[in-house]
Design a protein around this motif. Sequence first.
Motif, PDB file in Angstrom:
ATOM      1  N   LEU A 251       0.821  -1.215   0.000  1.00 40.77           N
ATOM      2  CA  LEU A 251       0.000   0.000   0.000  1.00 40.77           C
ATOM      3  C   LEU A 251       0.856   1.267   0.000  1.00 40.77           C
ATOM      4  O   LEU A 251       0.383   2.326  -0.423  1.00 40.77           O
ATOM      5  N   PHE A 252       2.095   1.180   0.475  1.00 46.14           N
ATOM      6  CA  PHE A 252       2.957   2.364   0.476  1.00 46.14           C
ATOM      7  C   PHE A 252       3.277   2.820  -0.943  1.00 46.14           C
ATOM      8  O   PHE A 252       3.384   4.026  -1.205  1.00 46.14           O
ATOM      9  N   VAL A 253       3.452   1.882  -1.859  1.00 47.58           N
ATOM     10  CA  VAL A 253       3.858   2.237  -3.222  1.00 47.58           C
ATOM     11  C   VAL A 253       2.687   2.227  -4.200  1.00 47.58           C
ATOM     12  O   VAL A 253       2.834   2.654  -5.339  1.00 47.58           O
ATOM     13  N   ALA A 254       1.521   1.739  -3.769  1.00 42.61           N
ATOM     14  CA  ALA A 254       0.351   1.683  -4.658  1.00 42.61           C
ATOM     15  C   ALA A 254      -0.068   3.048  -5.183  1.00 42.61           C
ATOM     16  O   ALA A 254      -0.523   3.143  -6.341  1.00 42.61           O
ATOM     17  N   PRO A 255       0.035   4.156  -4.411  1.00 40.68           N
ATOM     18  CA  PRO A 255      -0.367   5.460  -4.968  1.00 40.68           C
ATOM     19  C   PRO A 255       0.371   5.839  -6.244  1.00 40.68           C
ATOM     20  O   PRO A 255      -0.132   6.653  -7.025  1.00 40.68           O
ATOM     21  N   PHE A 256       1.535   5.264  -6.475  1.00 39.28           N
ATOM     22  CA  PHE A 256       2.285   5.536  -7.712  1.00 39.28           C
ATOM     23  C   PHE A 256       1.425   5.277  -8.940  1.00 39.28           C
ATOM     24  O   PHE A 256       1.463   6.036  -9.922  1.00 39.28           O
ATOM     25  N   PHE A 257       0.614   4.214  -8.904  1.00 35.33           N
ATOM     26  CA  PHE A 257      -0.167   3.835 -10.077  1.00 35.33           C
ATOM     27  C   PHE A 257      -1.440   4.679 -10.231  1.00 35.33           C
ATOM     28  O   PHE A 257      -2.045   4.674 -11.301  1.00 35.33           O
ATOM     29  N   ARG A 400       6.823  10.571   6.046  1.00 36.30           N
ATOM     30  CA  ARG A 400       5.763  10.031   5.178  1.00 36.30           C
ATOM     31  C   ARG A 400       5.384  11.031   4.084  1.00 36.30           C
ATOM     32  O   ARG A 400       5.203  10.653   2.920  1.00 36.30           O
ATOM     33  N   LEU A 401       5.243  12.302   4.451  1.00 29.69           N
ATOM     34  CA  LEU A 401       4.898  13.318   3.459  1.00 29.69           C
ATOM     35  C   LEU A 401       6.028  13.509   2.450  1.00 29.69           C
ATOM     36  O   LEU A 401       5.781  13.699   1.247  1.00 29.69           O
ATOM     37  N   VAL A 407       7.220  10.020  -4.393  1.00 24.03           N
ATOM     38  CA  VAL A 407       6.486   9.063  -5.229  1.00 24.03           C
ATOM     39  C   VAL A 407       5.692   9.800  -6.306  1.00 24.03           C
ATOM     40  O   VAL A 407       5.608   9.341  -7.457  1.00 24.03           O
ATOM     41  N   ALA A 408       5.111  10.940  -5.939  1.00 24.85           N
ATOM     42  CA  ALA A 408       4.376  11.735  -6.931  1.00 24.85           C
ATOM     43  C   ALA A 408       5.299  12.186  -8.060  1.00 24.85           C
ATOM     44  O   ALA A 408       4.923  12.160  -9.241  1.00 24.85           O
ATOM     45  N   LEU A 409       6.536  12.555  -7.729  1.00 29.30           N
ATOM     46  CA  LEU A 409       7.493  12.948  -8.759  1.00 29.30           C
ATOM     47  C   LEU A 409       7.915  11.745  -9.601  1.00 29.30           C
ATOM     48  O   LEU A 409       8.143  11.881 -10.813  1.00 29.30           O
ATOM     49  N   CYS A 410       8.009  10.571  -8.981  1.00 28.85           N
ATOM     50  CA  CYS A 410       8.313   9.350  -9.745  1.00 28.85           C
ATOM     51  C   CYS A 410       7.207   9.062 -10.753  1.00 28.85           C
ATOM     52  O   CYS A 410       7.478   8.660 -11.892  1.00 28.85           O
ATOM     53  N   ALA A 411       5.957   9.252 -10.336  1.00 31.49           N
ATOM     54  CA  ALA A 411       4.835   9.046 -11.249  1.00 31.49           C
ATOM     55  C   ALA A 411       4.900  10.033 -12.410  1.00 31.49           C
ATOM     56  O   ALA A 411       4.611   9.679 -13.566  1.00 31.49           O
ATOM     57  N   ARG A 412       5.274  11.271 -12.107  1.00 35.43           N
ATOM     58  CA  ARG A 412       5.445  12.261 -13.187  1.00 35.43           C
ATOM     59  C   ARG A 412       6.538  11.817 -14.140  1.00 35.43           C
ATOM     60  O   ARG A 412       6.392  11.926 -15.370  1.00 35.43           O
ATOM     61  N   GLY A 413       7.637  11.305 -13.590  1.00 35.36           N
ATOM     62  CA  GLY A 413       8.718  10.822 -14.442  1.00 35.36           C
ATOM     63  C   GLY A 413       8.288   9.649 -15.301  1.00 35.36           C
ATOM     64  O   GLY A 413       8.657   9.559 -16.479  1.00 35.36           O
ATOM     65  N   ALA A 414       7.498   8.727 -14.726  1.00 34.65           N
ATOM     66  CA  ALA A 414       7.011   7.579 -15.494  1.00 34.65           C
ATOM     67  C   ALA A 414       6.155   8.038 -16.666  1.00 34.65           C
ATOM     68  O   ALA A 414       6.289   7.529 -17.794  1.00 34.65           O
ATOM     69  N   ALA A 415       5.261   9.010 -16.413  1.00 41.51           N
ATOM     70  CA  ALA A 415       4.415   9.526 -17.491  1.00 41.51           C
ATOM     71  C   ALA A 415       5.250  10.199 -18.575  1.00 41.51           C
ATOM     72  O   ALA A 415       5.004  10.022 -19.779  1.00 41.51           O
ATOM     73  N   GLN A 416       6.268  10.958 -18.167  1.00 37.89           N
ATOM     74  CA  GLN A 416       7.119  11.653 -19.133  1.00 37.89           C
ATOM     75  C   GLN A 416       7.943  10.663 -19.944  1.00 37.89           C
ATOM     76  O   GLN A 416       8.043  10.782 -21.179  1.00 37.89           O
ATOM     77  N   ALA A 431      11.783   3.081  -8.466  1.00 34.44           N
ATOM     78  CA  ALA A 431      12.137   4.070  -7.436  1.00 34.44           C
ATOM     79  C   ALA A 431      11.237   4.064  -6.205  1.00 34.44           C
ATOM     80  O   ALA A 431      11.745   4.252  -5.084  1.00 34.44           O
ATOM     81  N   PRO A 432       9.899   3.886  -6.317  1.00 37.00           N
ATOM     82  CA  PRO A 432       9.090   3.922  -5.085  1.00 37.00           C
ATOM     83  C   PRO A 432       9.523   2.914  -4.027  1.00 37.00           C
ATOM     84  O   PRO A 432       9.496   3.226  -2.831  1.00 37.00           O
ATOM     85  N   TRP A 433       9.934   1.723  -4.435  1.00 36.63           N
ATOM     86  CA  TRP A 433      10.385   0.736  -3.434  1.00 36.63           C
ATOM     87  C   TRP A 433      11.666   1.190  -2.744  1.00 36.63           C
ATOM     88  O   TRP A 433      11.822   1.016  -1.523  1.00 36.63           O
ATOM     89  N   LEU A 434      12.582   1.751  -3.507  1.00 37.26           N
ATOM     90  CA  LEU A 434      13.840   2.221  -2.927  1.00 37.26           C
ATOM     91  C   LEU A 434      13.610   3.421  -2.016  1.00 37.26           C
ATOM     92  O   LEU A 434      14.182   3.508  -0.921  1.00 37.26           O
ATOM     93  N   LEU A 435      12.750   4.329  -2.463  1.00 39.44           N
ATOM     94  CA  LEU A 435      12.445   5.503  -1.637  1.00 39.44           C
ATOM     95  C   LEU A 435      11.731   5.107  -0.351  1.00 39.44           C
ATOM     96  O   LEU A 435      11.962   5.707   0.705  1.00 39.44           O
TER      97      LEU A 435
END
Length: 552
Positions: A251-257, A400-401, A407-416, A431-435
């Motif tokens: 659940l920690f990394v699920a928000p990425f998707f 946590r914040l 993670v939000a920036l990782c999602a932006r990178g994935a989209a780009q 990256a989300p797992w490592l972060l």
Amino acid sequence: MIAQSLLGNSIVSTRAREVGLRIFAILFIFTLFVGGVQLRRWIGENTRHVRYQHDIVNAFYWGQETLKEARDLAPDTASANSWTGLFRGYLALYDRVKEEAYKNDYGLDYPPLRLLTMAIWSKQVRDGYPWVDNEHPKLVNPLLKINLLCELISAAAIFFLVRLCVRRSLHAHSTWPAWLSREQRASICGLAAASVAWLEPSMILDAHGWPQWDVWILPFYLFAALAASKKRWFLCGCLLALGAMLKGQLLFVAPFFVLWPLWQKRWMSALRVIAGFTAIAALIVSPWLLRTPGAWIAFAAVAGASLLVALRYKLPYKGAWLAGILGCAAFLIGAFTGGSFAWFEIGFLYGTKHYPYLFISSCYNLASLLAAAGWSLKDNVLSAHVGSVHFHLTLQWALRLFFLGAVALCARGAAQHLRNRDPRVLIAITAPWLLMFVLLGQMHERYLVWGAVVSAVALGVSVRLSIIHFIISAASTAMIVHVMLVDKKLDATLRAIDVLHGIRPYASVVMLVCVALYFWDALGWRIPAFRRGAVKTATSPSLSLEPEPEEA
């Protein structure tokens, strides 16, 4: 000239070369599989003297508690030993644990599917070996087979994921040898990444030397990433829900998707991820939510009305929306009709409160450095007063914040990267797992194993990131070894324990640097001084991959 003629088309025909490559690939995969299985068997046999037995005992204990609950609720012995009796005890265990707990100290922190797995395993063990105790090696074998299966599926998922992203990419690495097709080069990159993941030492040690069950969620995350890459967002949410019901750390990394399609301004895609997650989660926990006839009648009414609307109007993805609506309805009906949420409080929330420390055991992360500097998990970082409201930001929530923003920036990178057909989308997925490990508090040393396995996708991106993967792998292995040795403290291992303890602060800094490099590549930002080199790389790709039309 000889080398050129050997690699060219003048001596070996295209057909013969393709057949040769296929035979070599089959032999290589077979050898790799057999060698990996034998390595796991060897690790299991040679780590018995330092095996971390507590998790095995804990799993068997809660499986036995489920069977005990089944016996208490059964009208007779035959019913108690049946699968129906097992399921009855399984459904009642969470409520019983919650009622009997002292000051909300439950002891049990298993999500529903993991508890069910341990209950079934315990029943089979007792049926086949009624005389064994918790230390008997026969206890572990069924779980080790599940671990092996999950490791194999994870390696296959990494192969398909890397092959897909490299095949789509405009920026890959090698044009040598020239007679390899684009598809073959992508397959070679995928096979290299899958091979490294299959032989990942920290995963093997965690799954067969410790042993633990962390590897169970890897296939779900990897195939969710594959589904997201193909824009199958509803399936992505379903896979995430299944994995989370086995281990809540997913659940920690699920928000990425969810954030990934949001950066693409595809709001409906993000909702489909949520719909898939909600539908599968509700399906799994519906026996706890819908416990009365009235609840089932209300659910049937909502299902009927939703189905009529879906049939009357032509809507895109109506199956996904219908499943999502029914999932939300199940949770709402359960909340208003006396459904039990003990599964959530015990299986998910309790784990976040069980260890109120910055880090557990031996961790190479930011939290261990903060703890060495005198910080604790509940220390206030920021305090504010707004009228009569007092606001306190603890270090736990600050981390946590910070993690959620990363993670939000990782999602932006994935989209780009996906838009630019850049293979670094694989790094954004990793990256989300490592972060999670390096930034959050309350991490166990084993939690880097997910990042160590998934980061094997770097072999489809660049040599530099591949080297960093091996550093991460070594750090993950060292932490697991440290904890296993400390648990037993044999005379022969005392020196190794001292060395591993002494390198912790230095290894923490190295880990932060490595993850920062991964994060930088996940973002896709370029330092202005190096932009010229980046343009050269883009105009002269190292692996000639032509653009393909994006999948719908």
